[in-house]
Design an enzyme around this catalytic site. Structure first.
Site, short mmCIF file in Angstrom:
data_model
loop_
_atom_site.label_atom_id
_atom_site.label_comp_id
_atom_site.label_asym_id
_atom_site.label_seq_id
_atom_site.Cartn_x
_atom_site.Cartn_y
_atom_site.Cartn_z
N SER A 262 48.03 -42.58 63.80
CA SER A 262 46.61 -42.77 63.49
C SER A 262 46.34 -42.83 61.99
O SER A 262 45.41 -43.50 61.55
CB SER A 262 45.76 -41.67 64.14
OG SER A 262 46.25 -40.39 63.77
N HIS A 314 43.36 -38.55 59.11
CA HIS A 314 42.64 -39.82 59.20
C HIS A 314 42.01 -40.20 57.86
O HIS A 314 42.09 -41.35 57.42
CB HIS A 314 41.57 -39.74 60.28
CG HIS A 314 42.14 -39.66 61.66
ND1 HIS A 314 41.39 -39.30 62.76
CD2 HIS A 314 43.40 -39.90 62.12
CE1 HIS A 314 42.16 -39.33 63.84
NE2 HIS A 314 43.37 -39.69 63.47
#
Length: 336
Positions: A262, A314
């Site tokens: 991610s 992230h």
């Protein structure tokens, strides 16, 4: 482990709200999407009241049927029509009417039926003329070799995880190379900054990341080229891992173990943002940049509502990709 019910519930609430925000205009052009969005929200809300433990799965299923499938189907109808495959476009549009019964779709079906008998008619309907066929044909995964390669590597790594042991076991992930700030800093296992990018904590975790890569990656790779895309993917992932380690050392976050692509995917989002900001005067750049900003806001909201997800990873990947995007230039294409 990530709670799938929570993920689907988030999608079933946020996605219809976005659809309603975009489709809430006077007139009937968006009536079908408004109705679909309201249906998804209503069923999800009722499920939350009476079947809370299953509300995400119920709402997610309704979202998939009434919003996701029609959106993909209508895109395919457009592609078929631009290739003058009117019979196939009509058949697919007819099937989509079951989930998306709108006046616009019925009009398109009548148009395709007429065009089947008049394939050489030059005066095409404005709806057909507004679509650029050559561009749609290039939206194929084989035209994005770097994206395809990373998808295959992630799938292969996950299959190796399965053969190695229980992928949900922290000890198994530790031996395979999960990111552990203590091991990196104290024991000098810097290779974990990269190996963790290709490990996943379950099939759902893998599929969500690969789907995002499949959607966001190919158009960027076609713009900047495979080599620069691959560099952007890996450098963003490294920035994500290194950022988490640094923030853990500073005591700002507390991460024991981390896996997943991610950070790389958010790096692609960031690269899109940086690239579009740099080339903001290009056609549709500002519109696409607004879409990227919306993706970032949704991701932040999801991270804030999901304890199992690392917002730090992230954001570090996003910032790394954004910095790269600011210096990326479109690749040179040969003419002739």
């Amino acid at each position: 482990m990530v709670d799938l019910n929570h993920i689907f519930l988030f999608i079933a609430v946020v996605s219809p709200l976005l659809v309603l925000a975009r489709a809430w205009h006077p007139g009937g052009a968006y009536r079908g999407w408004r109705a679909a969005g309201l249906v998804v929200l209503a069923i999800t809300g009722i499920s939350w009241i009476f079947f809370r433990d299953q509300a995400g799965y119920i709402g997610g299923g309704v979202w998939f049927a009434f919003l996701f499938v029609p959106a993909l189907g209508l895109k395919k109808v457009t592609e078929l029509a631009t290739r003058q495959r009117y019979k196939s476009a009509r058949r697919l549009a007819t099937l989509l009417q079951i989930l998306h019964p709108t006046a616009e779709l019925r009009e398109q079906i009548r148009l395709f039926r007429a065009l089947e008998s008049r394939r050489n008619d030059v005066a095409l309907h404005p709806w057909i003329q507004s679509v650029s066929a050559p561009q749609d044909r290039h939206w194929h995964l084989l035209s994005a070799p770097a994206v395809l390669l990373f998808i295959l590597i992630n799938v292969a790594a996950f299959l190796f995880e399965i053969s190695f042991g229980d992928w949900s076991d922290p000890e198994t992930l530790h031996r395979l190379g999960a990111l552990e700030p203590y091991a990196v800093v104290v024991q000098g296992e810097y290779w974990r900054l990269f190996t963790a990018l290709f490990l996943h904590g379950g099939s759902a975790h893998l599929l969500f990341n690969l789907f995002a890569l499949y959607v966001l990656g190919p158009p960027l790779e076609r713009l900047i080229g495979a080599i620069r895309f691959a560099a952007c993917y890996l450098i963003s992932g490294f920035g994500s891992s290194a950022g988490v380690v640094a923030l853990t050392r500073l005591g700002l976050v507390h991460v024991a173990q981390l896996v997943g692509a991610s950070g790389c995917v958010m790096g692609i989002v960031g690269a899109w943002a940086g690239f579009l900001l740099r080339h903001r005067h290009a056609p549709r750049a500002k519109q696409r940049l607004a879409n990227i900003v919306m993706i970032v806001l949704i991701q932040i909201a999801f991270d804030a509502s999901t304890p199992q997800v690392s917002m730090a990873a992230h954001l570090c990947g996003l910032i790394s990709g954004f910095a790269l995007g600011l210096i990326l230039a479109p690749r040179r294409t040969a003419q002739g």
